[in-house]
Structures are given as C-alpha cells and as structure tokens.
Design an enzyme around this catalytic site. Structure first.
Site, PDB file in Angstrom:
ATOM      1  N   LYS A 103      88.619  58.001 -30.442  1.00  0.00           N
ATOM      2  CA  LYS A 103      88.875  58.624 -31.746  1.00  0.00           C
ATOM      3  C   LYS A 103      87.843  59.706 -32.065  1.00  0.00           C
ATOM      4  O   LYS A 103      88.043  60.532 -32.931  1.00  0.00           O
ATOM      5  CB  LYS A 103      88.876  57.555 -32.850  1.00  0.00           C
ATOM      6  N   PHE A 162      79.164  55.323 -21.644  1.00  0.00           N
ATOM      7  CA  PHE A 162      78.249  54.536 -20.792  1.00  0.00           C
ATOM      8  C   PHE A 162      78.362  53.051 -21.142  1.00  0.00           C
ATOM      9  O   PHE A 162      78.523  52.191 -20.261  1.00  0.00           O
ATOM     10  CB  PHE A 162      76.835  55.091 -21.027  1.00  0.00           C
ATOM     11  N   ASP A 176      80.658  47.659 -20.422  1.00  0.00           N
ATOM     12  CA  ASP A 176      81.123  46.488 -21.178  1.00  0.00           C
ATOM     13  C   ASP A 176      82.433  45.959 -20.591  1.00  0.00           C
ATOM     14  O   ASP A 176      82.620  44.746 -20.465  1.00  0.00           O
ATOM     15  CB  ASP A 176      81.310  46.853 -22.647  1.00  0.00           C
ATOM     16  N   ASP A 191      82.964  42.232 -19.361  1.00  0.00           N
ATOM     17  CA  ASP A 191      83.977  41.386 -20.006  1.00  0.00           C
ATOM     18  C   ASP A 191      85.203  41.183 -19.129  1.00  0.00           C
ATOM     19  O   ASP A 191      86.137  40.486 -19.532  1.00  0.00           O
ATOM     20  CB  ASP A 191      84.430  42.030 -21.328  1.00  0.00           C
ATOM     21  N   ARG A 216      91.672  49.898 -21.727  1.00  0.00           N
ATOM     22  CA  ARG A 216      90.785  50.560 -22.704  1.00  0.00           C
ATOM     23  C   ARG A 216      91.498  51.837 -23.123  1.00  0.00           C
ATOM     24  O   ARG A 216      91.915  52.604 -22.274  1.00  0.00           O
ATOM     25  CB  ARG A 216      89.450  50.855 -22.018  1.00  0.00           C
ATOM     26  N   ASP A 257      74.925  39.390 -27.649  1.00  0.00           N
ATOM     27  CA  ASP A 257      76.361  39.105 -27.665  1.00  0.00           C
ATOM     28  C   ASP A 257      76.781  38.377 -26.386  1.00  0.00           C
ATOM     29  O   ASP A 257      77.498  37.368 -26.428  1.00  0.00           O
ATOM     30  CB  ASP A 257      77.125  40.426 -27.810  1.00  0.00           C
ATOM     31  N   LYS A 287      74.220  46.139 -31.655  1.00  0.00           N
ATOM     32  CA  LYS A 287      75.242  46.559 -30.684  1.00  0.00           C
ATOM     33  C   LYS A 287      76.085  47.719 -31.199  1.00  0.00           C
ATOM     34  O   LYS A 287      76.632  48.488 -30.409  1.00  0.00           O
ATOM     35  CB  LYS A 287      76.140  45.362 -30.329  1.00  0.00           C
ATOM     36  N   PHE A 342      81.378  47.932 -41.655  1.00  0.00           N
ATOM     37  CA  PHE A 342      82.437  48.424 -40.780  1.00  0.00           C
ATOM     38  C   PHE A 342      82.827  47.377 -39.740  1.00  0.00           C
ATOM     39  O   PHE A 342      84.013  47.132 -39.475  1.00  0.00           O
ATOM     40  CB  PHE A 342      81.960  49.704 -40.080  1.00  0.00           C
ATOM     41  N   ASP A 385      86.177  45.140 -39.236  1.00  0.00           N
ATOM     42  CA  ASP A 385      86.869  45.093 -37.952  1.00  0.00           C
ATOM     43  C   ASP A 385      87.167  43.644 -37.562  1.00  0.00           C
ATOM     44  O   ASP A 385      88.279  43.320 -37.123  1.00  0.00           O
ATOM     45  CB  ASP A 385      85.983  45.762 -36.890  1.00  0.00           C
ATOM     46  N   ASP A 386      86.199  42.776 -37.753  1.00  0.00           N
ATOM     47  CA  ASP A 386      86.390  41.352 -37.451  1.00  0.00           C
ATOM     48  C   ASP A 386      87.483  40.759 -38.352  1.00  0.00           C
ATOM     49  O   ASP A 386      88.323  39.967 -37.896  1.00  0.00           O
ATOM     50  CB  ASP A 386      85.088  40.569 -37.683  1.00  0.00           C
TER      51      ASP A 386
END
Ligand SMILES: [Mg+2]
Ligand SMILES: [Mg+2]
Ligand SMILES: [Mg+2]
Ligand SMILES: [Mg+2]
Ligand SMILES: [Mg+2]
Ligand SMILES: [Mg+2]
Lengths: 339, 339
Positions: A37, A77, A82, A86, A91, A153, A179, A223, A227-228
C-alpha cells in the site's frame, strides 16, 4: 521506483557483476518492494510537504521519495524474512518470494540485499548533508528495534506450540511497539524531520524528535490493536482477507485482553482452544471473546487512545516547528478505518 | 567478548525486553560469535599496534577490539545465514545454529541481530569520532559487497544442479573477491586505519586506503585459491577436515582452472562427474586434475601472486604512514600455510 531500482542495478554493473546476478537483484527488488500500500513511504513525502507548507518541486520530491522508498525497502527486508520464518504461503496476493522454486533459501541473502540497498541509496544522495549521520543512526536503531520485536513475537507465539502463560498485555505492547510502531510510524516522520532540518530550525532537535515519538508510538500501538480487532470482528470485505489470528496462535490484543479478564473456567477453554487448526475450537474462543465483551473493551480502548493522542497533539505549541497537521493527518487516516 | 556481549544485553534490559528474549540474544551471541579462529578480528588490533609502533594500553586495546569484534559479528551474520542457505550440518565442530531444535527458522532474525549489534556498538563507542561516518560507510559497503559475492556464488554453484557452463575463472574471481576478500582482508585493515587516523596524518586518506585495498584484495584472492587447492590436495591433518568441494559442486579455483585447459573429452567427463554425491565420480575428477597438472598450475599461480603482492608492498614509500609491516605480517601468515 524504476529509477531507484536502475540506480542500484547500475552499481552492480559498474562492479562487473555477472549479468544473471544483476537480473536476479532486479527481480528481487521488483517482486518485493513495490506492490504494497506504500503508506509508510508516502507518509515521508506527505510529512515533508506539510512541514514546508507547500507542494514539493520535482527535484525535492525525488529526493524525499528516496527516504520514503528506504522505509519500503526496510519493510521488504522484514517481510521477505518474516514469511520464511512463518512459512507463509502468499503475500500481497502472490506467492511469498522464498516459495518461487528457483529462489528458495536464497531469499535469506535476497532479504539482506534489500536492507543494504537503503545504505547504498543514502550514501549516493545524502552523503554531504549535515544530517547524513543522523539518518544512518536512526535507520540502524529502528532496524534493531524491529528485530527485537520480531524476536519476542517469535519466541512468545510460535505457530506450533501454544502456551498462553507466555502472553500478557505488557508483552503484546512490547511486540507492537518494537515490531511495528517504530518503523511504520516514527521512522517515516523522523526521516522527514531530518530532511527539512537544514531549512527549518529546531524541527529535528532532540526535543522535537522526542515529541514526535511520544505521539506516533501510541498511534502505532492503536493501529495494531485495531488490526488485531478487525482480524476477528471485521468483515472480510473490510480487511480483504479472512482473519486467522486465533488459529495461528497470534499474540493478538484480543487474546491478551481476554486472558486479563477470563474466569478460571474461561481460561481453561482458551488454553484448550487457542491456536489450534480447528474451526470449532476457534468458535469457542470467539464465544469467550463475546462473553467478555471484548467489543466494548475495544471501544473503550479506542476512545482512550484517541483522546490521549489528541491531547498530545494539542499540547504542541501552535507556532512551533512541529506542525500539528503532521499528526492529525495520520490520526484521520487511521481512526477513520473503522468509522 | 563477554564485556561486549553484556553491553548488548544491557541495552535490551534497558528497553524492557522480556527476560527470555534477553537470554535468547545472549545465547545467539555466545554460540555464534566467538569460537572461530578470530584471525579477522585480531588483525585489527595487530594492525593498530604496527601503525602506532608500540603495544596498546588497556583502554586503547579495548576500543580497537570493538572494531575487531565487529568483523567477527559481521562474519557470524554471514555464517549463520550461509549455513541455512546451504543446509549445512555443522560449523566449528558444533551443530549449525539453525539446527538447534528450538531455534530453527528464528535463526534468520538471529543473524540480523548479529549484524545490528555492530552498529549499536559503533554508536556507543565511536559516535563522537571524526571518522565515525567513515566506519559506517565502510561497513555498509563491505556488507553489500559480501552479499553480492554470496548471491553470485548461490546462483552459479547450487549444490543440487550442476552446470559447469556457468563457471569461469572470471566468475570465480568475482565470488572470491566479493564474498571473502573484502570483508576478511580489506575490512580489518581499513578499520584499523580509521582508528589511528586522528593521530597519524594521511594514514586513512583516499590514496592510502586505495593502496591498502590494492595489496589486500590479491592477498585475499590468493588465500581463497589456496583454500580451494588444499580442499583437494591438502592432507586431512593440514586442513582439519575432509575436502568435499568436488562433491558439493563448489565453484573452486581448481575446477575453473581445469575447465580452462580441458580437452573436449576431459570436459565431457567433468560435466558428468563434477558435483555428484559419488566417490567414484569424484575420483574421476581428481584424475583429470592430475592429468592437467593442476598442482603445477597452482604452484605457478602461487609464485606469481606472491611476487605481485611483494612487488606492491615494496612500492610503498618506506617513510609513508602505511607501514609495509602491516602487509608483510599478513603475507607471512598466509603464504606459510603450505610451506
Ligand atoms: Mg508473518
Ligand atoms: Mg512473523
Ligand atoms: Mg493482523
Ligand atoms: Mg556454506
Ligand atoms: Mg554458501
Ligand atoms: Mg574451502
């Protein structure tokens, strides 16, 4: 971006790097850097315009945009790596870079080269600026902070081993600030402050940077909490995907708020059902979220957070170098997401 | 090193990082940074002593040692990630970091944090030095160069797909210079030159750095060619392991020298036998190496290289700031390995 990419590739060509490696780096940059975005990058040029109080001419825009792209490179990066850590599948609507068959584990080095691009560009465009060394220090510190957040995390919420006793609202806050908030909220504004510092006295003073941080970190925290929240309570149209935080054992604000208020019986159910690849168990977690009125608790959190941030913005001296509009423009973009 | 490690951990503590994450970083540093031969790090303090012409006092030594450890941290960053990309099993006589069960893919972020430690230490100890920004630029450039070398190596010589048409002595040279020589040979000396630059005029001038590079890169190139040679022709006692470059499809000096001189028949055998997990095919490759007299070609290369480097050292003005002994001490350590 093509201009920036070509500048990087030209450096490789000048160093006599074999053609297929130049091509590889080009693909790495094109695949991983644009296509998001770009909010973070754009907020650098937006902030510079607000501080100058006028639109930028072409040359100014191009220079400020390099700082904007540096934030996007830093993010790329982190995202490329990530996704490997994960073992993610997609993505931005395409396969994760490491899942392209000929890429595989080379993605580790490719992620390094996205980071290294930042310093190559800074050196090429800002080496003679009085704030050059500040740019480097800022970028280094932000990088380390993000890596610290990523580490906490990763060891707090591994996808394959659920242990809710490791969770807490305090740890959630650390993860979110380190993070996400430093690199997504503070970094773009701080880069813009340095950029305009030769013409606007005091705008990048220690005090000014500290004030910006004091506002932007709570904003970034909100923010991420939002999001959560939306991951569970937003519609798929709102968030453009189906939320999987419960199933993925994410250290989300919701589970931490639930743990803070759960009865022993509710806690036992959460322990049994959180982070399992089972839609029925996911539904049990959601049921407890509703028993605990997390929607209400979220609304209270949102209101408090909005008032706190607004209060800090209003404390900024109206005639100081740090214009309130820098922050209100963020505030509006973010708090309107749900409203 | 414990002092440096504790300084890093104290920073995390100050940032309120959860205790298990502090512990994690400590283990990462202890497992991956010391334990090598430390040649690169030691050559920083050695070079500083030679340039000063006297032993360092404790305070000087500690400061110079931070620069030395920065080279070891950079190397650890590359080794942890290289082992993941190569899916290696052991490193320095212990399992590779990513193979520790609870570590796994977190090793990617751990490698980042080894790199980030460099800039945290530089900022803490050298921020007020006139050469601070030069340290940062040097470290960034060297990092990118090493990543470029790693990329060319990865796409030229993947372990699982042999294509000797991708190999050439020219590509071998690029890989060796970029992946090894810049960070192992030029970087430690350049760091030392900056370190002494406030007291020794002109020692870190552009010209002086260029002269150091002109000597150290060929030296680094020779060092790696020697490493490639010993992998095949050294005794296991000499090299401390059994060489596997042929079986692993490594872009070694030997195969590139062989390709440059092979007849079409020999080339066909090399195409069929190089990079296969089969001791008989490995023996076929070695037979061609001996038919092509690679031992003789290596001895010629070594002699030429030694004369070239010695010639460059002797061209250094005897009364200039760049003492010849900086380079002769390297030369002796390296060329005596086989003699
Ligand atoms: Mg992820
Ligand atoms: Mg993750
Ligand atoms: Mg989310
Ligand atoms: Mg390897
Ligand atoms: Mg490798
Ligand atoms: Mg070797």
């Amino acid at each position: 971006f093509p201009g920036i990419r070509d500048e990087l590739i030209e450096y490789l060509a000048k160093e006599n790097m074999p053609r297929e490696a130049q091509e590889w780096y080009k693909n790495n940059l094109d695949y991983n850097v644009p296509g998001g975005k770009l909010n973070r990058g754009i907020s650098v040029t937006d902030t510079v315009e607000i501080l100058y109080g006028r639109p930028l001419d072409d040359a100014e825009y191009r220079r400020a945009a390099i700082l904007g792209w540096s934030v996007e490179l830093l993010q790329a990066f982190f995202l490329v790596s990530d996704d490997m850590m994960d073992q993610s599948i997609t993505r931005r609507g395409q396969p994760c870079w490491y899942r392209i068959p000929k890429v595989g584990n080379i993605a580790v080095n490719d992620s390094f080269m996205l980071e290294a691009a930042i310093y190559h560009l800074f050196r090429g465009h800002f080496r003679s600026e009085p704030y050059y060394v500040d740019l480097l220090d800022l970028m280094h510190e932000t990088t380390l902070q993000t890596e610290l957040g990523q580490l906490v995390d990763l060891i707090t919420a591994p996808e394959d081993s659920v242990d809710l006793s490791k969770f807490s609202l305090e740890k959630h806050r650390f993860i979110v600030l380190y993070k996400t908030a430093f690199y997504s909220f503070y970094l773009p504004v701080a880069l813009a402050l340095y950029f305009v510092s030769p013409t606007i006295p005091e705008v990048a003073s220690h005090e000014s940077l500290q004030r910006a941080k004091d506002i932007l970190l709570p904003l970034g925290e909100y923010f991420q909490v939002q999001d959560d929240y939306l991951d569970c309570f937003g519609t798929p149209e709102q968030i453009g995907k189906i939320g999987t935080d419960i199933i993925d054992n994410k250290c989300s604000w919701l589970i931490n708020a639930a743990l803070a208020h759960a009865s022993p019986e509710q806690r036992a159910i959460l322990d049994e059902c959180y982070g399992r690849k089972d839609p029925e168990k996911e539904a049990c977690v959601k049921k407890i979220y509703s028993e605990l009125d997390l929607v209400g608790k979220y609304n209270t959190y949102e209101k408090d957070s909005y008032e706190k941030v607004t209060g800090l913005i209003n404390q900024l001296p109206a005639d100081g170098p740090l214009k309130r509009e820098v922050f209100t423009s963020f505030l509006e973009k973010i708090y309107k997401r749900t409203k």
